[in-house]
Design an enzyme around this catalytic site. Sequence first.
Site, PDB file in Angstrom:
ATOM      1  N   GLN A 199      -0.617 -13.160  13.474  1.00 50.14           N
ATOM      2  CA  GLN A 199      -1.556 -12.480  14.366  1.00 50.14           C
ATOM      3  C   GLN A 199      -2.936 -13.140  14.412  1.00 50.14           C
ATOM      4  OE1 GLN A 199      -0.239  -8.456  12.596  1.00 50.14           O
ATOM      5  NE2 GLN A 199      -0.797  -7.928  14.684  1.00 50.14           N
TER       6      GLN A 199
ATOM      7  N   ASP B 226      -0.224 -18.797  19.545  1.00 55.28           N
ATOM      8  CA  ASP B 226      -0.381 -20.244  19.319  1.00 55.28           C
ATOM      9  C   ASP B 226      -1.745 -20.580  18.713  1.00 55.28           C
ATOM     10  OD1 ASP B 226       2.073 -20.460  20.470  1.00 55.28           O
ATOM     11  OD2 ASP B 226       1.461 -21.778  22.116  1.00 55.28           O
TER      12      ASP B 226
ATOM     13  N   ARG C 129      -6.554  -8.340   2.432  1.00 59.56           N
ATOM     14  CA  ARG C 129      -5.095  -8.408   2.512  1.00 59.56           C
ATOM     15  C   ARG C 129      -4.735  -9.345   3.666  1.00 59.56           C
ATOM     16  NH1 ARG C 129      -0.895  -4.629   5.483  1.00 59.56           N
ATOM     17  NH2 ARG C 129       0.966  -5.726   4.806  1.00 59.56           N
TER      18      ARG C 129
ATOM     19  N   HIS D 131       5.220 -10.904   6.539  1.00 60.68           N
ATOM     20  CA  HIS D 131       4.760 -10.012   7.609  1.00 60.68           C
ATOM     21  C   HIS D 131       5.417 -10.488   8.919  1.00 60.68           C
ATOM     22  CE1 HIS D 131       1.342  -7.085   8.737  1.00 60.68           C
ATOM     23  NE2 HIS D 131       2.009  -7.299   9.860  1.00 60.68           N
TER      24      HIS D 131
ATOM     25  N   ASN E 110       6.128  -6.305   4.658  1.00 58.85           N
ATOM     26  CA  ASN E 110       5.341  -5.357   5.422  1.00 58.85           C
ATOM     27  C   ASN E 110       6.232  -4.491   6.307  1.00 58.85           C
ATOM     28  OD1 ASN E 110       2.708  -4.407   6.655  1.00 58.85           O
ATOM     29  ND2 ASN E 110       3.742  -5.185   8.485  1.00 58.85           N
ATOM     30  N   GLU E 111       6.147  -3.195   6.146  1.00 50.57           N
ATOM     31  CA  GLU E 111       6.742  -2.211   7.061  1.00 50.57           C
ATOM     32  C   GLU E 111       8.205  -2.479   7.434  1.00 50.57           C
ATOM     33  OE1 GLU E 111       4.412  -1.642  10.578  1.00 50.57           O
ATOM     34  OE2 GLU E 111       2.709  -0.845   9.495  1.00 50.57           O
TER      35      GLU E 111
ATOM     36  N   ASN F  91       1.084   1.981   4.972  1.00 49.84           N
ATOM     37  CA  ASN F  91       0.437   1.791   6.271  1.00 49.84           C
ATOM     38  C   ASN F  91       0.580   3.076   7.059  1.00 49.84           C
ATOM     39  OD1 ASN F  91       0.119  -0.844   5.504  1.00 49.84           O
ATOM     40  ND2 ASN F  91       1.382  -1.720   7.128  1.00 49.84           N
TER      41      ASN F  91
ATOM     42  N   TYR G 115      -0.928   5.255  10.659  1.00 53.27           N
ATOM     43  CA  TYR G 115      -1.748   5.271  11.865  1.00 53.27           C
ATOM     44  C   TYR G 115      -1.869   6.647  12.488  1.00 53.27           C
ATOM     45  CZ  TYR G 115      -1.982   0.228  11.682  1.00 53.27           C
ATOM     46  OH  TYR G 115      -2.257  -1.047  11.267  1.00 53.27           O
TER      47      TYR G 115
ATOM     48  N   GLU H  58      -2.915  -0.489   5.350  1.00 52.68           N
ATOM     49  CA  GLU H  58      -3.333  -0.562   6.757  1.00 52.68           C
ATOM     50  C   GLU H  58      -3.659   0.836   7.253  1.00 52.68           C
ATOM     51  OE1 GLU H  58      -0.723  -2.364   9.710  1.00 52.68           O
ATOM     52  OE2 GLU H  58      -0.284  -4.006   8.322  1.00 52.68           O
TER      53      GLU H  58
END
Length: 529
Positions: free
Chosen positions: A46, A79, A104, A149, A193-194, A336, A338, A407
Site C-alpha cells: 500500500q 506501482d 507497524r 500483509h 494480517n487479517e 484490527n 473499524y 489497526e
Amino acid sequence: MFYKLFIFVFCIFTTSGSSVQYEKQTQNLRTFPDDFFFGTATSSYQIEGAWNEGGKGWSMWDQLVRTDPGHIRDGTNGDVAANSYHFYKKDVELLKELGVSVYRFSIAWPRILPYGRPDYVNPEGVAYYNNLINELLANDITPFVTIYHWELPQNLNEQGGWLTSEIADWFGDYARVLFANFGDRVKHWITINEPHIHCSFGYGTGSHAPRIKSPGIGYYECGRNIILAHAKAWHIYDKEFRATQGGVIGITLDSTMAMPGSNSPDDIQGAADYMTFYLGQYADPLFSATGNYPQRMIDLVAEASRRQGLNESRLKPFTQEEAKNNIGTSDFFGLNHYSSTYVYRNSSVTGIYEAPSLNDDLQVGTFPDPNWYKNPTAWVYRYGQGLRKLLVHIKDTYNNPTIYITENGFSTATGRNDTDRADYYREYLNGVLDAIDDGVNVKGYCAWSLIDNFEWSFGYSVRFGLYEIDQDDPEKIRKPKYSALVYKEIVRTRTVDPSYNPDLATDASVDIKSSFLFVLAVAVLNIIW
Ligand code: PNW
C-alpha cells in the site's frame, strides 16, 4: 523605521504557526497508563511502490493490477504509491513529528524472496528493511513487523497459494529468513494480517487478489491453511530464535462488533453466531483450550454441508495433532477494528445468500444504527463503544489476553480538514479508555494509517492517512491533516481532550516552505521599501 520592524516581526509570528489557540480543559481527563503505547500502521504494497525495483519479484497484487487494471475503482495501482521504498526517511520523520513510539509496517515477501522460496534471498530487499529498521531504532521508534500483509509471491500463488496446505511450510521458511536477518533488532512480530478479510476478499468474493470466487469452500480452506501457517511460524520462532532474540510473535485478527438487533432470542443467537464465524473461526484455534474451531461453527457448517448433499463438511476441523499444535501460539492478540453492526435472524434471510457460502452457513442479516456517522467513501460507521464492547468480548472469551490494537481508522476522500476522522479517533480512544476501566488488558494502539495509501480495490479513491499525499506529486510530499494534529496531541498528553481544536492553517509543521517564502518576501519588501 520601528514600524517596519514591527510589521516584520508581526508577519513572522503570524506565519510561523506557533499560535495554537488552545487552553487545556481543567476537567479531569483520564490518562492512558504508562505502559500503553501509541503508534501508526501501514503495509508494504500500500505504500512502498518500487514494484519492480531492487530485485523484487511479482506478488499476486502486481499480477492483478497488470492483468485486470479495470478491477481497481480508479484504475490505479501500487506501482509507486507513497514511494516509501525511496522516501522511508520521510515516514520516520512523520512518526517523530507525531511523537509515537511504535511503527507497524509489513515486509513484502517477494522483495525478500523474489520467487517465494528461500533458495534465493534478495540482498537489496534485506538492505531496504535493514535501513528502515535502523532508521526507526535511531529515532527511538519500536518496529512492529507484519510478516504477511497479503503480498503473496505470484510464483506461489500459481502453485495453489493459500488453497494448498503446502503453504504452511512455504510461510514458515519465509518467516525463518526474516527472523534470521532482522530478529536481532525486531522484537515484535505479527505473522499474518487479517485472515478473515484476506480469505473472504481473496478467495470468497474475489474482490482482492487472487480474485478466486469460492465463498463456501475456498474461503474456509484459506483460513485453515492460514492458521496452520501461523502456528508453524510461531513454533519456528519459539524453537529456533526466542532464546537468543527474546521477542514476541502473534497474529492480527480483524473483527466488526456485532450486536443483536432486538431482544428476540433469534437475534441474540444470530449476533453470537456472527462473532463465532468471523472472529471465533480464527481466534478459537489459537486462543482457546481446544485448538480448534468453535463447536457451534463446526456443527452449523457440517449441517449445511449435509443438506447440500456433501459427504464431508466444507469446514474441516483440525486433527487432534494439528489442534494441539495450534494451542497457545500467539503471544498477544493483535486486533484490527473499524466498525460495528446490528444483526438479525428471521425467515427473511432464509435462502437469500449464494450457496454454499459463509453467509449462507451463518444465515443472518445486518444493519447499522441510523445514528452512526459514516463518511460516504467507505464502509466504516463511527461507533466508539463498539471497540470497547469488542475488547471486553475478547477479554471474556479468551481469558484476558494481552491485546494490541494493530489497526483502527476512518476513511475520507481527499482533503486535509478531516474533522470527522479526528472525531473518530477521539471516540474510539475513549472506547479504549473505557475498556481499560473494564479490566481489559489492552496495551497499545496503532492508527491506520500513517499516510494516504493504495486502498486495494478502491485505489486512491478512499483515504485512511493521517498525512495526505497528492498522488500526482512525484515528490509525494506528506502534509498533515487536522486529524494528525489531534492524534499528536493525544499522544503528547496521553489524554483525549475534546476541546483541543488545532488550527490547521497556522500549524508550523503544515507548510514550512510556503511560510518561509512569505517571510522572505516580507523581508525583501522591507529592504526595498
Ligand atoms: C484492513 N471491512 O482491511 C487492512 O488491514 C488494510 O490493509 C486496509 O487498508 C484497512 O483495513 C482499511 O480498509 C479491511 O470491510 C478491509 O470490514 C475491509 C474491512 C476491514 C478491514
